[in-house]
Design an enzyme around this catalytic site. Structure first.
Site, PDB file in Angstrom:
ATOM      1  N   CYS A   2      -6.229   6.039   4.736  1.00 14.81           N
ATOM      2  CA  CYS A   2      -6.771   6.735   4.264  1.00 14.81           C
ATOM      3  C   CYS A   2      -6.373   7.937   3.772  1.00 14.81           C
ATOM      4  O   CYS A   2      -5.317   8.506   3.970  1.00 14.81           O
ATOM      5  CB  CYS A   2      -7.509   7.190   5.738  1.00 14.81           C
ATOM      6  SG  CYS A   2      -7.857   5.981   6.668  1.00 14.81           S
ATOM      7  N   ARG A  27      -3.992   4.357  -2.123  1.00 16.65           N
ATOM      8  CA  ARG A  27      -3.668   4.101  -0.988  1.00 16.65           C
ATOM      9  C   ARG A  27      -4.643   3.397  -0.413  1.00 16.65           C
ATOM     10  O   ARG A  27      -3.970   2.373   0.696  1.00 16.65           O
ATOM     11  CB  ARG A  27      -3.662   5.563   0.006  1.00 16.65           C
ATOM     12  CG  ARG A  27      -3.011   6.706  -0.199  1.00 16.65           C
ATOM     13  CD  ARG A  27      -3.790   7.698  -0.103  1.00 16.65           C
ATOM     14  NE  ARG A  27      -2.812   8.443   1.508  1.00 16.65           N
ATOM     15  CZ  ARG A  27      -2.309   8.890   1.853  1.00 16.65           C
ATOM     16  NH1 ARG A  27      -1.691   9.474   1.027  1.00 16.65           N
ATOM     17  NH2 ARG A  27      -1.670   8.733   3.286  1.00 16.65           N
ATOM     18  N   TRP A  76     -10.097   3.040   5.234  1.00 21.44           N
ATOM     19  CA  TRP A  76      -9.050   1.974   5.702  1.00 21.44           C
ATOM     20  C   TRP A  76      -9.224   1.471   6.402  1.00 21.44           C
ATOM     21  O   TRP A  76      -9.037   2.151   8.469  1.00 21.44           O
ATOM     22  CB  TRP A  76      -7.752   1.956   5.641  1.00 21.44           C
ATOM     23  CG  TRP A  76      -6.991   0.821   4.963  1.00 21.44           C
ATOM     24  CD1 TRP A  76      -7.165  -0.245   4.079  1.00 21.44           C
ATOM     25  CD2 TRP A  76      -6.362   0.304   5.517  1.00 21.44           C
ATOM     26  NE1 TRP A  76      -6.286  -1.076   3.582  1.00 21.44           N
ATOM     27  CE2 TRP A  76      -5.874  -1.078   5.064  1.00 21.44           C
ATOM     28  CE3 TRP A  76      -5.579   0.015   7.036  1.00 21.44           C
ATOM     29  CZ2 TRP A  76      -5.376  -2.336   5.656  1.00 21.44           C
ATOM     30  CZ3 TRP A  76      -5.290  -1.070   7.631  1.00 21.44           C
ATOM     31  CH2 TRP A  76      -4.929  -2.183   6.675  1.00 21.44           C
ATOM     32  N   ASN A 102      -7.074  10.777   8.993  1.00 20.86           N
ATOM     33  CA  ASN A 102      -6.244   9.170   9.094  1.00 20.86           C
ATOM     34  C   ASN A 102      -5.193   9.640  10.332  1.00 20.86           C
ATOM     35  O   ASN A 102      -4.365  10.018  10.526  1.00 20.86           O
ATOM     36  CB  ASN A 102      -5.674   9.833   7.775  1.00 20.86           C
ATOM     37  CG  ASN A 102      -4.042   9.024   7.045  1.00 20.86           C
ATOM     38  OD1 ASN A 102      -4.986   7.833   7.686  1.00 20.86           O
ATOM     39  ND2 ASN A 102      -2.951   9.194   6.530  1.00 20.86           N
ATOM     40  N   GLY A 103      -5.028   7.964  10.356  1.00 23.59           N
ATOM     41  CA  GLY A 103      -4.500   7.557  12.117  1.00 23.59           C
ATOM     42  C   GLY A 103      -5.186   6.498  12.538  1.00 23.59           C
ATOM     43  O   GLY A 103      -6.221   5.803  12.407  1.00 23.59           O
ATOM     44  N   GLU A 492      10.368 -11.655  -2.216  1.00 20.64           N
ATOM     45  CA  GLU A 492       9.287 -10.303  -3.116  1.00 20.64           C
ATOM     46  C   GLU A 492       8.139 -11.041  -4.285  1.00 20.64           C
ATOM     47  O   GLU A 492       7.042 -10.516  -4.405  1.00 20.64           O
ATOM     48  CB  GLU A 492      10.631  -9.374  -4.148  1.00 20.64           C
ATOM     49  CG  GLU A 492       9.843  -8.358  -5.081  1.00 20.64           C
ATOM     50  CD  GLU A 492       8.332  -7.653  -4.392  1.00 20.64           C
ATOM     51  OE1 GLU A 492       8.568  -7.170  -2.797  1.00 20.64           O
ATOM     52  OE2 GLU A 492       8.009  -6.722  -5.114  1.00 20.64           O
ATOM     53  N   LYS A 496       4.040 -10.477  -4.678  1.00 19.51           N
ATOM     54  CA  LYS A 496       3.649  -9.945  -5.625  1.00 19.51           C
ATOM     55  C   LYS A 496       2.558 -10.268  -6.147  1.00 19.51           C
ATOM     56  O   LYS A 496       1.613 -10.463  -6.235  1.00 19.51           O
ATOM     57  CB  LYS A 496       4.867  -9.885  -7.004  1.00 19.51           C
ATOM     58  CG  LYS A 496       4.307  -8.244  -7.048  1.00 19.51           C
ATOM     59  CD  LYS A 496       5.307  -7.181  -6.868  1.00 19.51           C
ATOM     60  CE  LYS A 496       4.849  -7.014  -5.491  1.00 19.51           C
ATOM     61  NZ  LYS A 496       5.285  -5.704  -4.690  1.00 19.51           N
ATOM     62  N   GLU A 499       0.032 -10.503  -3.509  1.00 20.46           N
ATOM     63  CA  GLU A 499      -0.935  -8.756  -3.787  1.00 20.46           C
ATOM     64  C   GLU A 499      -1.953  -8.267  -4.506  1.00 20.46           C
ATOM     65  O   GLU A 499      -3.205  -8.275  -4.606  1.00 20.46           O
ATOM     66  CB  GLU A 499       0.463  -8.031  -4.007  1.00 20.46           C
ATOM     67  CG  GLU A 499       0.886  -7.371  -2.308  1.00 20.46           C
ATOM     68  CD  GLU A 499       1.708  -6.434  -2.595  1.00 20.46           C
ATOM     69  OE1 GLU A 499       2.301  -5.487  -1.716  1.00 20.46           O
ATOM     70  OE2 GLU A 499       2.650  -6.264  -3.388  1.00 20.46           O
ATOM     71  N   HIS A 515      13.689 -29.854   4.434  1.00 18.64           N
ATOM     72  CA  HIS A 515      13.929 -29.711   5.798  1.00 18.64           C
ATOM     73  C   HIS A 515      11.910 -29.378   6.470  1.00 18.64           C
ATOM     74  O   HIS A 515      11.437 -29.073   7.615  1.00 18.64           O
ATOM     75  CB  HIS A 515      14.197 -29.104   5.981  1.00 18.64           C
ATOM     76  CG  HIS A 515      15.113 -28.664   6.813  1.00 18.64           C
ATOM     77  ND1 HIS A 515      15.552 -29.863   6.732  1.00 18.64           N
ATOM     78  CD2 HIS A 515      16.071 -28.410   5.872  1.00 18.64           C
ATOM     79  CE1 HIS A 515      17.468 -29.844   7.398  1.00 18.64           C
ATOM     80  NE2 HIS A 515      17.818 -29.078   5.917  1.00 18.64           N
ATOM     81  N   LYS A 615      -1.372   1.249   0.266  1.00 17.33           N
ATOM     82  CA  LYS A 615      -0.061   1.875  -0.045  1.00 17.33           C
ATOM     83  C   LYS A 615       0.562   2.521   0.767  1.00 17.33           C
ATOM     84  O   LYS A 615       1.692   2.328   0.801  1.00 17.33           O
ATOM     85  CB  LYS A 615      -0.478   2.869  -1.579  1.00 17.33           C
ATOM     86  CG  LYS A 615       1.626   3.510  -1.888  1.00 17.33           C
ATOM     87  CD  LYS A 615       1.712   2.999  -3.452  1.00 17.33           C
ATOM     88  CE  LYS A 615       2.697   3.104  -3.984  1.00 17.33           C
ATOM     89  NZ  LYS A 615       3.404   1.217  -4.705  1.00 17.33           N
TER      90      LYS A 615
HETATM   91  C1  G6P Z   1       3.046  -1.293   2.158  1.00 13.21           C
HETATM   92  C2  G6P Z   1       2.465  -1.554   0.646  1.00 13.21           C
HETATM   93  C3  G6P Z   1       3.682  -1.917   0.314  1.00 13.21           C
HETATM   94  C4  G6P Z   1       5.009  -1.563   0.708  1.00 13.21           C
HETATM   95  C5  G6P Z   1       5.231  -1.397   2.511  1.00 13.21           C
HETATM   96  C6  G6P Z   1       6.330  -0.743   2.856  1.00 13.21           C
HETATM   97  O1  G6P Z   1       2.673  -2.230   3.023  1.00 13.21           O
HETATM   98  O2  G6P Z   1       1.564  -1.940   0.246  1.00 13.21           O
HETATM   99  O3  G6P Z   1       4.210  -2.423  -1.459  1.00 13.21           O
HETATM  100  O4  G6P Z   1       6.418  -2.154   0.227  1.00 13.21           O
HETATM  101  O5  G6P Z   1       3.707  -0.877   2.737  1.00 13.21           O
HETATM  102  O6  G6P Z   1       6.179   0.855   2.215  1.00 13.21           O
HETATM  103  P1  G6P Z   1       7.583   2.245   2.386  1.00 13.21           P
HETATM  104  O7  G6P Z   1       6.817   3.013   1.690  1.00 13.21           O
HETATM  105  O8  G6P Z   1       7.806   1.985   3.345  1.00 13.21           O
HETATM  106  O9  G6P Z   1       8.558   1.138   1.561  1.00 13.21           O
END
Ligand code: G6P
Length: 620
Positions: A2, A27, A76, A102-103, A492, A496, A499, A515, A615
Site C-alpha cells: 500500500c 508499488r 493493495w 500499510n501492513g 526468471e 518476467k 508478470e 520426466h 513492488k
Molecule cells: C515482489 C516484486 C518482485 C520482487 C519480490 C522480492 O514480488 O514484485 O519484483 O522480486 O517482491 O522483492 P525484494 O525487494 O525483496 O527483492
C-alpha cells in the site's frame, strides 16, 4: 505494497498528496483514497475510488475539498475485495478519526467482534477499520492522545505503518510504525509523511525514518517522537540519497524500458562503488561494511542466501558463482519457506538476505529469525540504503542501481547478479584461489557481459518490435527451459513474461523434460530454451532441443555464437556473442527482458503496474 502520502503545512495539501500517490503507483494497488481537514468547514472531507489513481483524481476534479493537512492512500487488497468501501481512509463511528494503513493486522477479528458488541458500526471488510474504532474507544477511555496510542499498539498484532488525521487534533498528523516502514520528510514550515521518500524527495531531502516501534506527532514545524512506552526519542534526521530524487521516465514510454537500458550503467556504478571500498593502499573497508572480519571470511564454509521473487532467482544463479569461483557450499532459501523450516545454525556460515527493497516481509522476518536463534553474521544485499534490512542486519552490501520503479524487476536483478559475482571473486581472492590480477580480469569479463546485455538489444530491436512481439504475443502459453546456470535464468524469464504479459509460462530444467513436461509439447506452446557455454552441458541442451523438435514443438533459442547445431534446430534463434560461462545469464538478460517487454506492449498492458502485483511486498 500500500502507498501512503500525507502533507501538513501552509500550502493546500491535495496536490502534494495526489502527486505523491502517483509516484507510489509502482508499488501496485487496486483502489485509492484522499482525506483532508477541509479548510473551510474544519471537518474531515474524503473521497475514495476503486481502480487507478486517475479515477480518484477525476472524482476530485473540480471539487473544493482541500486543506492544509491531508493524506492519501493506495490500497493493495489483503482483507476484503478491492472496492470503494474497502479503500482507505477508514473512520471511527463519528467520522472524526481517519486512518490509513500499510501492513496487516493479525487477529483483528477478535477486536472487531468486541467493538461491534460495544456498539461500534463497521462498514468495510478491512482490518484497518478496526484500528479506527479501537482508537476511538481508547481515546474515550484514556482522554489522552499518547496514552491512547500506547494502549492501541499494545492491542494490535501484525505489521503496520499508520497515519491518523483527527478533527480534534487538526494541527498534527499521527504516525505509528511497527514492522512496516514509514518516513517523514522535513521541509521548511511543512512536513510530508510517506511510505517511500520518492514521494517528496524533489522538495526536501531531509528525512526521518521512524524507528521500529515508535510513533510521531508531526506538526508543520516540529516532530515529537516516542517509543511505545511513551518515552521521548531523539530525532535523528538524515539526508536522503540523491539517487532517490524523483526523475520520472526520462522520455521512455515505460519505467521498465528505461530500467532495462539503465542496467549497464547501474552495474558499472555498482562495481566502481565496491572497488572504492577497497581503498587503494588503505584499510579494506569492503568486509567492514559486510560486518565480517578477515578471519570469518577466510574460514567461511557455507553461504546461505534467503530471498523472494526475482531476488531468489538471482540467488539461485549466484549459487553457481560461490560454488565455482570461491568453492564455498551455498544454500538458497525462499524466505517464505525458510521461516517455517527447522533452523540449523552451521558453524562458519553467513546469511545473506538478497532484497531489492530491503523491506520484503518474509525476508525481513527470516533475518530476524536468524538473529534471534544464532550469532551467525547476517548481511543485507539491497538497493535501498535506508531499508529496514540494512538497519537490522550485521552488515550490508549496497547496490547502486538507483530507484527501480517498474514492478517487474530488471536492473535490480542484473545488479544483484553483478554484486554476487563480485562477492564470489572477492572471497576467492581472500581464500587464495584467485590473484588480484585475476580479480581485475573478472571485473572486465563482467563489464564485457553487460556491454553485450545492451548491444544485443540493439541488434534485435527492430526484429522484435516488427515481427517477433506481434507473433509471440498471440500464444496463450509458453514453456521455458534451461540447464545448469541457465535454469534459474529461465525461471526468471518465465516469471518476467507472466508478470508483464499475463501469459502462462511454465519453466523446467531441460533435463526434466522427459520426466513429464514433454507431454505438453505441441505447436501451440512455444518452447524458449536458454543455452549455456559449458561444452559438456551444451551437448545435453542440444539433446533437449532435439526432443522438442522431434515432437513438432515450436522452438525459440537464446544461443551463443558458433552453437550451430542448436541454432539450426530452432524456429527462431537469438544469437549472442560469447562471454565467460558463468556470465551467460548477464549476457542474455537485456534481450530477454526487451522481448518480454515488447510482447506485453503488443498486448496493450499496463507494463509498469501489472494487475495484482506490488513492488514491495511488506505483508507476509
Ligand atoms: C515482489 C516484486 C518482485 C520482487 C519480490 C522480492 O514480488 O514484485 O519484483 O522480486 O517482491 O522483492 P525484494 O525487494 O525483496 O527483492
Amino acid at each position: 505494497m500500500c502507498g501512503i502520502a500525507a502533507y501538513i503545512g501552509k500550502k493546500k495539501c491535495r496536490k502534494y498528496v495526489l502527486e505523491g500517490l502517483q509516484r507510489l503507483e509502482y508499488r501496485g494497488y487496486d483502489s485509492a483514497g484522499f482525506v483532508c481537514i477541509d479548510s473551510q468547514h474544519k471537518h474531515l472531507s474524503f473521497s475514495k475510488a476503486k481502480g487507478r489513481l486517475s479515477v480518484l483524481k477525476d472524482q476530485l476534479n473540480g471539487s473544493p475539498h482541500d486543506g492544509f493537512i491531508g493524506m492519501g492512500h493506495t490500497r493493495w487488497a489483503t482483507h476484503g475485495v478491492a472496492n470503494e468501501v474497502n479503500a482507505h481512509p477508514h473512520f471511527d463511528c463519528k467520522k472524526s478519526i481517519a486512518v490509513i494503513h500499510n501492513g496487516i493486522i493479525e487477529r483483528y477479528d477478535e477486536i472487531r467482534k468486541k467493538l461491534k458488541a460495544a456498539g461500534h458500526e463497521f462498514y468495510s471488510d478491512t482490518d484497518t477499520e478496526t484500528i479506527a474504532h479501537l482508537f476511538e474507544s481508547l481515546l474515550a477511555e484514556h482522554h489522552d492522545l499518547k496514552q491512547a496510542i500506547k494502549a492501541l499498539v499494545s492491542q494490535l498484532e501484525g505489521a503496520y505503518s499508520l497515519v491518523f488525521l483527527m478533527e480534534d487534533y487538526p494541527e498534527q498528523l499521527i504516525v505509528v510504525r511497527h514492522r512496516s516502514p514509514v518516513v517523514v520528510g522535513i521541509g521548511e514550515g511543512e512536513m510530508f509523511v510517506a511510505s517511500d521518500p520518492l514521494v517528496f524527495s524533489d522538495i526536501t531531502q531531509k528525512v526521518l525514518f521512524l524507528p521500529d516501534d515508535s510513533f510521531a506527532l508531526v506538526k508543520e514545524d516540529s516532530i515529537s517522537l516516542y517509543d511505545f512506552s511513551n518515552n521521548p526519542l531523539k530525532i535523528e534526521s538524515r539526508e536522503v540519497d540523491a539517487r532517490y530524487i524523483h526523475t520520472g521516465k526520462s522520455g521512455f514510454e515505460h519505467y521498465m524500458l528505461k530500467e532495462i537500458y539503465e542496467q549497464k550503467l547501474a552495474i558499472d556504478k555498482t562495481i566502481r562503488f565496491y572497488n572504492s571500498l577497497n581503498g587503494e593502499g588503505l584499510e579494506d573497508s569492503f568486509w567492514d561494511q559486510l560486518g565480517l572480519t578477515l578471519g570469518q571470511v577466510k574460514n567461511l564454509k557455507t553461504i546461505n542466501l534467503v530471498c523472494a521473487g526475482t531476488s531468489w532467482h538471482a540467488a539461485r544463479i549466484a549459487q553457481f558463482f560461490f560454488e565455482t569461483i570461491a568453492k564455498i557450499q551455498t544454500k538458497v532459501y525462499l524466505a517464505s519457506e525458510f521461516r517455517y523450516m527447522p533452523f540449523f545454525p552451521d558453524e562458519n556460515s553467513v546469511y545473506i538476505m538478497v532484497s531489492q527493497s530491503g523491506e520484503t516481509a518474509d525476508t525481513l522476518e527470516a533475518l530476524r529469525l536468524v538473529k534471534s536463534k544464532s550469532n551467525i553474521p547476517t548481511i543485507a544485499l539491497t538497493n535501498t540504503p535506508s531499508s529496514t534490512m540494512v538497519r537490522e542486519s550485521d552488515g550490508f552490501l549496497l547496490m547502486q542501481a538507483g530507484p527501480e520503479i517498474a514492478v517487474a524487476s530488471t536492473k535490480a536483478f542484473s545488479c544483484q547478479l553483478a554484486s554476487l559475482y563480485y562477492l564470489a571473486c572477492k572471497l576467492a581472492v581472500e581464500k587464495g584461489l584467485m590473484s588480484e590480477e585475476q580479480m581485475r580480469i573478472s571485473q572486465e569479463d563482467l563489464l564485457v557481459a553487460t556491454e553485450i546485455l545492451e548491444t544485443t538489444i540493439e541488434t534485435y530491436k527492430d526484429e522484435i518490435i516488427k515481427h517477433l512481439a506481434p507473433r509471440y504475443s498471440s500464444f496463450d502459453r509458453f514453456i521455458f527451459l534451461g540447464r545448469h546456470i541457465s535454469y534459474p535464468f529461465a525461471l526468471e524469464s518465465a516469471l518476467k513474461l507472466k508478470e508483464v504479459s499475463y501469459i502462462f509460462a511454465q519453466c523446467y530444467p531441460s533435463g526434466e523434460l522427459k520426466h513429464g513436461p514433454i507431454a505438453l509439447i505441441d505447436n501451440k506452446t512455444p518452447v524458449i530454451l536458454f543455452s549455456v557455454l559449458d561444452d559438456v552441458i551444451y551437448d545435453k541442451v542440444v539433446a533437449n532441443a532435439q526432443e522438442v523438435k522431434a515432437r513438432l514443438g515450436h522452438l525459440v533459442v537464446f544461443a551463443f555464437d558458433g552453437q550451430e547445431e542448436l541454432i539450426n534446430l530452432a524456429d527462431y534463434a537469438f544469437i549472442i556473442p560469447k562471454v565467460k560461462p558463468l556470465l551467460v545469464p548477464l549476457a542474455m538478460i537485456g534481450l530477454m527482458q526487451f522481448f518480454v517487454y515488447q510482447i506485453a506492449k503488443e498486448l496493450g498492458l499496463p507494463i509498469d503496474k501489472p494487475r495484482n502485483l506490488a513492488k514491495s511486498v511488506t505483508v507476509e
